[in-house]
Design a protein around this motif. Sequence first.
Motif, PDB file in Angstrom:
ATOM      1  N   PHE A 239     116.155 -14.621 -16.788  1.00 16.00           N
ATOM      2  CA  PHE A 239     116.974 -15.752 -17.222  1.00 16.00           C
ATOM      3  C   PHE A 239     117.611 -15.451 -18.574  1.00 16.00           C
ATOM      4  CE2 PHE A 239     116.741 -19.522 -20.050  1.00 16.00           C
ATOM      5  CZ  PHE A 239     117.773 -20.290 -19.519  1.00 16.00           C
ATOM      6  N   ASP A 240     116.819 -14.940 -19.518  1.00 19.70           N
ATOM      7  CA  ASP A 240     117.343 -14.565 -20.833  1.00 19.70           C
ATOM      8  C   ASP A 240     118.433 -13.500 -20.724  1.00 19.70           C
ATOM      9  OD1 ASP A 240     116.062 -16.222 -22.630  1.00 19.70           O
ATOM     10  OD2 ASP A 240     114.385 -14.849 -22.979  1.00 19.70           O
ATOM     11  N   GLU A 241     118.274 -12.606 -19.761  1.00 17.09           N
ATOM     12  CA  GLU A 241     119.228 -11.504 -19.586  1.00 17.09           C
ATOM     13  C   GLU A 241     120.484 -11.923 -18.830  1.00 17.09           C
ATOM     14  OE1 GLU A 241     116.823  -8.536 -17.655  1.00 17.09           O
ATOM     15  OE2 GLU A 241     115.351  -8.572 -19.287  1.00 17.09           O
ATOM     16  N   GLY A 242     120.526 -13.183 -18.382  1.00 22.69           N
ATOM     17  CA  GLY A 242     121.682 -13.666 -17.654  1.00 22.69           C
ATOM     18  C   GLY A 242     121.703 -13.291 -16.189  1.00 22.69           C
ATOM     19  N   ALA A 243     120.585 -12.751 -15.708  1.00 23.01           N
ATOM     20  CA  ALA A 243     120.522 -12.334 -14.305  1.00 23.01           C
ATOM     21  C   ALA A 243     120.126 -13.466 -13.378  1.00 23.01           C
ATOM     22  CB  ALA A 243     119.535 -11.173 -14.165  1.00 23.01           C
ATOM     23  N   VAL A 244     119.547 -14.536 -13.925  1.00 18.58           N
ATOM     24  CA  VAL A 244     119.073 -15.659 -13.116  1.00 18.58           C
ATOM     25  C   VAL A 244     119.513 -16.980 -13.742  1.00 18.58           C
ATOM     26  CG1 VAL A 244     117.030 -16.935 -12.356  1.00 18.58           C
ATOM     27  CG2 VAL A 244     117.063 -14.473 -12.162  1.00 18.58           C
ATOM     28  N   ASP A 245     120.076 -17.838 -12.933  1.00 21.96           N
ATOM     29  CA  ASP A 245     120.330 -19.228 -13.289  1.00 21.96           C
ATOM     30  C   ASP A 245     119.210 -20.040 -12.642  1.00 21.96           C
ATOM     31  OD1 ASP A 245     121.118 -21.887 -13.438  1.00 21.96           O
ATOM     32  OD2 ASP A 245     123.193 -21.507 -12.870  1.00 21.96           O
ATOM     33  N   LEU A 246     118.393 -20.693 -13.442  1.00 19.11           N
ATOM     34  CA  LEU A 246     117.226 -21.393 -12.912  1.00 19.11           C
ATOM     35  C   LEU A 246     117.602 -22.496 -11.930  1.00 19.11           C
ATOM     36  CD1 LEU A 246     115.068 -21.694 -16.169  1.00 19.11           C
ATOM     37  CD2 LEU A 246     114.819 -20.029 -14.306  1.00 19.11           C
ATOM     38  N   ASP A 247     118.780 -23.056 -12.073  1.00 17.44           N
ATOM     39  CA  ASP A 247     119.183 -24.151 -11.205  1.00 17.44           C
ATOM     40  C   ASP A 247     120.143 -23.718 -10.097  1.00 17.44           C
ATOM     41  OD1 ASP A 247     117.703 -26.302 -12.476  1.00 17.44           O
ATOM     42  OD2 ASP A 247     119.020 -25.948 -14.198  1.00 17.44           O
ATOM     43  N   ALA A 248     120.265 -22.403  -9.916  1.00 21.32           N
ATOM     44  CA  ALA A 248     121.070 -21.881  -8.811  1.00 21.32           C
ATOM     45  C   ALA A 248     120.229 -21.840  -7.542  1.00 21.32           C
ATOM     46  CB  ALA A 248     121.575 -20.483  -9.143  1.00 21.32           C
ATOM     47  N   PRO A 249     120.882 -21.981  -6.372  1.00 24.05           N
ATOM     48  CA  PRO A 249     120.125 -21.881  -5.123  1.00 24.05           C
ATOM     49  C   PRO A 249     119.604 -20.463  -4.914  1.00 24.05           C
ATOM     50  CG  PRO A 249     122.477 -21.985  -4.681  1.00 24.05           C
ATOM     51  CD  PRO A 249     122.302 -22.259  -6.147  1.00 24.05           C
ATOM     52  N   ILE A 250     118.406 -20.349  -4.361  1.00 22.15           N
ATOM     53  CA  ILE A 250     117.802 -19.040  -4.134  1.00 22.15           C
ATOM     54  C   ILE A 250     118.647 -18.192  -3.181  1.00 22.15           C
ATOM     55  CG2 ILE A 250     116.321 -19.844  -2.244  1.00 22.15           C
ATOM     56  CD1 ILE A 250     115.415 -17.251  -5.006  1.00 22.15           C
ATOM     57  N   GLU A 251     119.428 -18.835  -2.325  1.00 19.92           N
ATOM     58  CA  GLU A 251     120.307 -18.118  -1.401  1.00 19.92           C
ATOM     59  C   GLU A 251     121.300 -17.224  -2.149  1.00 19.92           C
ATOM     60  OE1 GLU A 251     121.788 -17.168   2.505  1.00 19.92           O
ATOM     61  OE2 GLU A 251     119.976 -18.228   1.840  1.00 19.92           O
ATOM     62  N   GLN A 252     121.646 -17.610  -3.368  1.00 21.02           N
ATOM     63  CA  GLN A 252     122.589 -16.833  -4.179  1.00 21.02           C
ATOM     64  C   GLN A 252     122.032 -15.450  -4.493  1.00 21.02           C
ATOM     65  OE1 GLN A 252     124.420 -18.944  -7.483  1.00 21.02           O
ATOM     66  NE2 GLN A 252     124.162 -17.159  -8.811  1.00 21.02           N
ATOM     67  N   TYR A 253     120.722 -15.344  -4.614  1.00 18.21           N
ATOM     68  CA  TYR A 253     120.093 -14.082  -4.985  1.00 18.21           C
ATOM     69  C   TYR A 253     119.436 -13.369  -3.803  1.00 18.21           C
ATOM     70  CZ  TYR A 253     120.692 -16.385  -9.461  1.00 18.21           C
ATOM     71  OH  TYR A 253     121.236 -17.054 -10.539  1.00 18.21           O
ATOM     72  N   LEU A 254     119.005 -14.145  -2.825  1.00 17.72           N
ATOM     73  CA  LEU A 254     118.340 -13.579  -1.642  1.00 17.72           C
ATOM     74  C   LEU A 254     119.052 -14.069  -0.378  1.00 17.72           C
ATOM     75  CD1 LEU A 254     114.584 -14.122  -2.691  1.00 17.72           C
ATOM     76  CD2 LEU A 254     115.895 -11.991  -2.811  1.00 17.72           C
ATOM     77  N   PRO A 255     120.295 -13.651  -0.184  1.00 20.88           N
ATOM     78  CA  PRO A 255     121.042 -14.148   0.989  1.00 20.88           C
ATOM     79  C   PRO A 255     120.382 -13.743   2.299  1.00 20.88           C
ATOM     80  CG  PRO A 255     122.173 -12.291  -0.063  1.00 20.88           C
ATOM     81  CD  PRO A 255     121.067 -12.701  -0.988  1.00 20.88           C
TER      82      PRO A 255
ATOM     83  N   THR B 138     116.208 -24.342  -5.301  1.00 25.18           N
ATOM     84  CA  THR B 138     116.570 -23.605  -6.514  1.00 25.18           C
ATOM     85  C   THR B 138     115.418 -22.737  -7.017  1.00 25.18           C
ATOM     86  OG1 THR B 138     115.833 -25.313  -8.070  1.00 25.18           O
ATOM     87  CG2 THR B 138     118.074 -25.527  -7.174  1.00 25.18           C
ATOM     88  N   VAL B 139     115.780 -21.827  -7.914  1.00 34.02           N
ATOM     89  CA  VAL B 139     114.771 -20.979  -8.554  1.00 34.02           C
ATOM     90  C   VAL B 139     113.774 -21.836  -9.325  1.00 34.02           C
ATOM     91  CG1 VAL B 139     114.404 -19.133 -10.245  1.00 34.02           C
ATOM     92  CG2 VAL B 139     116.386 -19.042  -8.702  1.00 34.02           C
ATOM     93  N   ARG B 140     114.269 -22.835 -10.044  1.00 31.19           N
ATOM     94  CA  ARG B 140     113.378 -23.727 -10.806  1.00 31.19           C
ATOM     95  C   ARG B 140     112.372 -24.417  -9.887  1.00 31.19           C
ATOM     96  NH1 ARG B 140     114.069 -25.991 -15.744  1.00 31.19           N
ATOM     97  NH2 ARG B 140     116.303 -25.538 -15.730  1.00 31.19           N
ATOM     98  N   GLN B 141     112.830 -24.886  -8.743  1.00 31.12           N
ATOM     99  CA  GLN B 141     111.941 -25.582  -7.814  1.00 31.12           C
ATOM    100  C   GLN B 141     110.841 -24.663  -7.292  1.00 31.12           C
ATOM    101  OE1 GLN B 141     114.797 -27.015  -4.990  1.00 31.12           O
ATOM    102  NE2 GLN B 141     115.417 -28.752  -6.254  1.00 31.12           N
ATOM    103  N   LEU B 142     111.153 -23.397  -7.111  1.00 34.39           N
ATOM    104  CA  LEU B 142     110.118 -22.436  -6.717  1.00 34.39           C
ATOM    105  C   LEU B 142     109.112 -22.251  -7.844  1.00 34.39           C
ATOM    106  CD1 LEU B 142     112.456 -19.833  -5.003  1.00 34.39           C
ATOM    107  CD2 LEU B 142     110.757 -21.247  -3.829  1.00 34.39           C
ATOM    108  N   LEU B 143     109.589 -22.210  -9.068  1.00 35.86           N
ATOM    109  CA  LEU B 143     108.718 -21.992 -10.223  1.00 35.86           C
ATOM    110  C   LEU B 143     107.805 -23.185 -10.498  1.00 35.86           C
ATOM    111  CD1 LEU B 143     111.311 -20.266 -12.561  1.00 35.86           C
ATOM    112  CD2 LEU B 143     109.115 -19.254 -11.896  1.00 35.86           C
ATOM    113  N   ASN B 144     108.305 -24.420 -10.287  1.00 37.55           N
ATOM    114  CA  ASN B 144     107.470 -25.587 -10.615  1.00 37.55           C
ATOM    115  C   ASN B 144     106.876 -26.267  -9.371  1.00 37.55           C
ATOM    116  OD1 ASN B 144     109.539 -27.186  -9.539  1.00 37.55           O
ATOM    117  ND2 ASN B 144     110.255 -27.918 -11.537  1.00 37.55           N
ATOM    118  N   HIS B 145     106.955 -25.587  -8.227  1.00 36.82           N
ATOM    119  CA  HIS B 145     106.328 -26.068  -6.983  1.00 36.82           C
ATOM    120  C   HIS B 145     106.922 -27.374  -6.481  1.00 36.82           C
ATOM    121  CE1 HIS B 145     103.180 -22.981  -7.269  1.00 36.82           C
ATOM    122  NE2 HIS B 145     103.004 -23.328  -8.527  1.00 36.82           N
TER     123      HIS B 145
END
Length: 370
Positions: free
Chosen positions: A99-115, A128-135
């Motif tokens: 996230f710090d490196e700009g490679a991940v947007d926490l509120d982007a859909p996971i499909e964007q990164y793992l199509p 979203t990535v955030r939803q995976l992280l906070n269950h």
Amino acid sequence: MTRRTRRLSGIAAGALVAMALVTPPAHAQDHAATQDVLNRYQQKAGPGAAVHAGDDTGSWTLSSGSASISEQRAITSADHFRIASQTKTFTAAVVLQLFDEGAVDLDAPIEQYLPGVFGGNYDGTVITVRQLLNHTAGLVRDPAGAKAEANGTYTLAALVKAAMDDAPQGEPGGGHKYSNAGYLVLGLLIEKLTGQSVGDAITERIITPLGLTGTSFPKPGERALRSPFVPGYQGIRVGGFFFWFDATTLAELSVWSSAGAMESTLDDLARFQRAIADGELFSPNALAEMRTTVPIAPEAPQNYGLGVFTLPLSCGGEAWGHNGVLPTGHASITMTTDDGRFASAMTNANFMPSDPSAFDLIDAALCEDA
């Protein structure tokens, strides 16, 4: 007496002798209140239990019972054990670095990164990535029916694929529903973005920079703990007696991977959580994201962030960290406060007593000198 009865009786006797012979640690008198909670916790937990605690001025370790049912030995802060879901904090830390490196947007859909990875009962365009992280993604707790490799190990891809056919626990963005499957997806995300195995990414980004020499991510098929280690036990209670059997290497750890496979020590886990609180691993912005929480349950005093949860303390304030329980026979928890206090505890069975609980033990250690 049957052969099986003789065997169980011998195990029970060994456990009782080992626990009776261990000499209380030298710190016990200096931290009598915490030692008392630890002793009561251990009597309902495994053959042994320990807590490693302190602050910026120093540390201390207390042990109760025995590290092993076959010998008299106190648990130390340098003993290795399986940390189970404390692995999730390591996984989340790497995602926050990305996230710090700009490679991940926490509120982007996971499909964007793992199509194409999500399907079946799940829609990767709304999780979203955030939803995976906070269950709060609603994923099944554990995948069922994953296809093993020929050698009996599991790949992240196979585990995640199996999870897609399992019924959701809830809707994306709904309430907190603890999910190991979600953290397996995050492991796959790390592998996609770094080009490394999730274990290598955690090692290169977290373990090596922090000098966590007692911490490692197992290779598929690797089940043994490094020495010195605390064996893990499963068992049953019959009246006032425990019947233990060694479960240390019974489980294939790749089935938990980025959700719960790692090995560490009490000392390393305290160092890791302190590094997070001190801003050594990612930016203040990323730490603020990690500490943006959702309620775990209406009646629970804890709230869950991104790979960490809160623990309100009896002496005021709160601590941050994670716990873990695994069928290998290890249960543990590590928590830190922003004023430099830390406490990491473990027992060598996957029992979770409630009175006192591991939370009570951590609270006692953190509040003793507060």
